[in-house]
Each structure stands twice: as structure tokens, then as C-alpha cells.
Write a protein that holds these residues in place. Structure first.
Motif, mmCIF file in Angstrom:
data_model
loop_
_atom_site.group_PDB
_atom_site.id
_atom_site.type_symbol
_atom_site.label_atom_id
_atom_site.label_comp_id
_atom_site.label_asym_id
_atom_site.label_seq_id
_atom_site.Cartn_x
_atom_site.Cartn_y
_atom_site.Cartn_z
ATOM 1 N N SER A 1 0.843 -1.122 -0.006
ATOM 2 C CA SER A 1 0.002 -0.050 0.008
ATOM 3 C C SER A 1 0.744 1.282 0.113
ATOM 4 O O SER A 1 2.011 1.223 0.363
ATOM 5 C CB SER A 1 -0.769 -0.026 1.297
ATOM 6 O OG SER A 1 -0.044 0.171 2.296
ATOM 7 N N GLY A 2 0.321 2.255 -0.391
ATOM 8 C CA GLY A 2 1.173 3.738 -0.442
ATOM 9 C C GLY A 2 0.635 4.377 -1.551
ATOM 10 O O GLY A 2 0.402 3.985 -2.491
ATOM 11 N N THR A 3 0.556 5.781 -1.235
ATOM 12 C CA THR A 3 0.017 6.667 -2.272
ATOM 13 C C THR A 3 1.114 6.978 -3.538
ATOM 14 O O THR A 3 0.967 7.326 -4.449
ATOM 15 C CB THR A 3 -0.304 8.126 -1.699
ATOM 16 O OG1 THR A 3 1.142 8.490 -1.161
ATOM 17 C CG2 THR A 3 -1.319 7.933 -0.707
ATOM 18 N N THR A 4 2.436 6.490 -3.206
ATOM 19 C CA THR A 4 3.304 6.384 -4.297
ATOM 20 C C THR A 4 2.977 5.310 -5.276
ATOM 21 O O THR A 4 3.142 5.283 -6.459
ATOM 22 C CB THR A 4 4.816 6.522 -3.720
ATOM 23 O OG1 THR A 4 5.159 7.814 -2.864
ATOM 24 C CG2 THR A 4 5.908 6.378 -4.948
ATOM 25 N N LEU A 5 2.972 4.129 -4.292
ATOM 26 C CA LEU A 5 2.614 2.742 -5.342
ATOM 27 C C LEU A 5 1.507 2.937 -6.108
ATOM 28 O O LEU A 5 1.318 2.157 -7.329
ATOM 29 C CB LEU A 5 2.501 1.657 -4.250
ATOM 30 C CG LEU A 5 4.075 1.408 -3.609
ATOM 31 C CD1 LEU A 5 3.948 0.664 -2.282
ATOM 32 C CD2 LEU A 5 4.942 0.862 -4.559
ATOM 33 N N GLU A 6 0.590 3.496 -5.756
ATOM 34 C CA GLU A 6 -0.871 3.655 -6.436
ATOM 35 C C GLU A 6 -0.576 4.475 -7.860
ATOM 36 O O GLU A 6 -1.424 4.193 -8.912
ATOM 37 C CB GLU A 6 -1.980 4.673 -5.864
ATOM 38 C CG GLU A 6 -2.188 3.935 -4.365
ATOM 39 C CD GLU A 6 -3.146 4.823 -3.581
ATOM 40 O OE1 GLU A 6 -3.699 6.137 -4.166
ATOM 41 O OE2 GLU A 6 -3.072 4.647 -2.426
ATOM 42 N N LEU A 7 0.687 5.097 -8.063
ATOM 43 C CA LEU A 7 0.901 5.910 -9.129
ATOM 44 C C LEU A 7 1.674 4.948 -10.182
ATOM 45 O O LEU A 7 1.801 5.463 -11.206
ATOM 46 C CB LEU A 7 1.861 7.160 -8.617
ATOM 47 C CG LEU A 7 1.088 8.028 -7.877
ATOM 48 C CD1 LEU A 7 1.837 9.438 -7.521
ATOM 49 C CD2 LEU A 7 -0.122 8.823 -8.647
ATOM 50 N N ILE A 8 2.087 3.804 -9.782
ATOM 51 C CA ILE A 8 2.824 2.902 -10.799
ATOM 52 C C ILE A 8 2.154 2.678 -12.066
ATOM 53 O O ILE A 8 2.814 2.750 -13.133
ATOM 54 C CB ILE A 8 3.443 1.801 -10.059
ATOM 55 C CG1 ILE A 8 4.582 2.198 -8.802
ATOM 56 C CG2 ILE A 8 4.078 0.960 -11.025
ATOM 57 C CD1 ILE A 8 4.938 1.240 -8.183
ATOM 58 N N ALA A 9 0.807 2.256 -12.098
ATOM 59 C CA ALA A 9 0.025 1.865 -13.077
ATOM 60 C C ALA A 9 0.305 2.480 -14.346
ATOM 61 O O ALA A 9 0.460 1.677 -15.331
ATOM 62 C CB ALA A 9 -1.280 1.766 -12.740
#
Length: 253
Positions: free
Chosen positions: A101-109
């Protein structure tokens, strides 16, 4: 140094630094790690500090409020975007990937170019962002006890599933990295991340510069066990040097 003087010194050191390891205390006082552990147990019994894995934490640090997911999403957006792009470049065709989880990891897609990739996540928002890739990827969500603050599923059900899985690479976030300690707020979530990291061939922690030299409640891994730290150029080389001595530092620009 008398025992009482030693206990006072340890308490002062923990209050000053927030989190201190057993080895650090031993080096500072010139005593064995066994002595330090006994002293920490005694101070914890007196409620003078909080005993954590590998060291101790100040009681004041434990009462720092955790930011909500929406609050975190507004912080350091350019840095997080650069880090996400770099992390996406590290994913290869055919990989099996764990993403925490994490707001940085959400941006990878949006930056994924690899094909035939299997993504496993315990994070609802990460799952939702990767859903937009459609049939380009195989996407699986691990269930468990849901933490609204982080958007992650954790606990015994999540742990039982993750124990059986193996990953080519794992990408996780952190609330803070201080020296070798990688920390988060929730012990339950930290334990889940530890299992995912243990079962991955290559492991990466993503962390923008504002989280370096910071620490949170629970230590779930150490930097010397991680394949790489992915951060941004908001931290200069001198600030990154201690981390580069422990793992490979990948700097996003």
C-alpha cells in the motif's frame, strides 16, 4: 557507569532520537547487547519507554497521529510520480510482482510497459489503479482485515495467503526510514509486508525524501536486507550516503 546512571542515559537517548537500536545503545555505553536488553526490559516495565523488535522507542513517538490516506495523497506529488515511473521501469515482462500500500505505489500503473505481468497486492487503492490496465496484466487482491487509514488488508488471513506465494520482485512503502530501520504505523500491516518481502527474490522500498531520517512506530524490515531504495532527488548525495552504504539507492529525477 553505575546501573542507575546507565538507565538514565538510555532513557535520555531514546527520548532524544525516538527509536534506538540495541546495538547503538551498546556502542554508546560500551556494554554488551545482553546488558542493554535487560536494561530496556526494566525501563519498559517502568513505562519509561516502549520495547520494540531490536531496540526501543520513546512513548511520545507512539502517540503521533497517523495521516489519513487522502492527506498523504496530497504530499510530495511530483517526487512520488518520479519514483513511481522509475519503479515501473524495473518491472520486466513475465514478472510476478507484489505491491504494498501507499500513495506512491498507487501511481505506478500508468507507467507500466511490461507485458504478461502478474501483480499481487494487499492494497485496495493499488488494486483499483491497476484495474485500468485491463487484460494487459493478471491482477490479484489479497484479503484480510482492512485498514482504512492506509487502504491495506493485513492480519492473519493476508499473512496465511502470502506465506504460500513467491515473487520475482516486491515493492513496498514506508512511513519512515531511519538509519537501517524501515518503519510503519501498524504492526499488523508491517508483519504482512515482512512476509511479502521475505518471499521475494528482489525487494525495493519506495520512499520520497521527506521520509528519510524519519521513523514511525513499528520496524518491519531493515535496509540492509533490501535490494534497493527508490527515492527522489530531493535528498542530496551527502544525505543519501548512509543509506547507500546499506543498499543500492535508485534516485528518480
Amino acid at each position: 557507569m553505575l546501573k542507575r546512571e546507565r538507565l538514565i542515559t538510555i532513557k535520555s537517548l531514546v527520548e532524544k532520537k525516538g527509536i534506538v537500536t540495541v546495538s547503538e545503545i551498546g556502542e554508546t555505553l560500551g556494554v554488551s547487547t545482553m546488558t542493554v536488553r535487560r536494561d530496556l526490559d526494566e525501563l519498559a516495565a517502568e513505562n519509561a519507554l516502549i520495547r520494540i523488535h531490536g531496540g526501543a522507542q520513546s512513548r511520545g513517538l507512539a502517540h503521533m497521529p497517523e495521516r489519513s490516506h487522502d492527506e498523504k495523497r496530497q504530499l510530495e506529488v511530483p517526487a512520488k510520480t518520479a519514483i513511481a515511473r522509475l519503479a515501473a521501469d524495473m518491472i520486466d515482462d513475465g514478472d510476478t510482482i507484489f505491491i504494498g500500500s501507499g500513495t506512491t505505489l498507487e501511481l505506478i500503473a500508468p507507467y507500466i510497459e511490461a507485458t504478461d505481468v502478474r501483480f499481487i497486492t494487499n492494497a485496495l487503492q493499488v488494486f483499483e489503479s491497476f484495474q485500468r490496465l485491463g487484460r494487459r496484466v493478471d491482477l490479484q487482491l489479497i484479503g484480510g482485515t482492512y485498514r482504512a487509514r492506509s487502504g491495506a488488508f493485513a492480519g492473519s488471513l493476508a499473512n496465511e495467503v502470502l506465506e504460500r506465494l513467491r515473487f520475482d520482485k516486491a515493492f513496498v512503502g514506508a512511513n519512515g526510514i531511519n538509519k537501517e530501520l524501515i518503519t510503519t504505523t501498524s504492526p499488523e500491516e508491517g508483519q504482512t509486508l515482512r512476509i511479502a518481502l521475505k518471499n521475494a527474490h528482489a525487494t525495493f522500498v519506495v520512499c520520497d525524501h521527506s521520509k528519510l531520517d524519519q521513523q514511525d512506530f513499528y520496524t518491519f524490515y531493515t535496509l540492509d536486507q533490501i535490494s534497493g531504495l527508490i527515492t527522489d532527488d530531493g535528498a542530496d548525495e551527502a544525505a543519501l550516503a548512509p543509506y547507500a552504504a546499506l543498499t543500492t539507492v535508485h534516485m528518480a529525477k
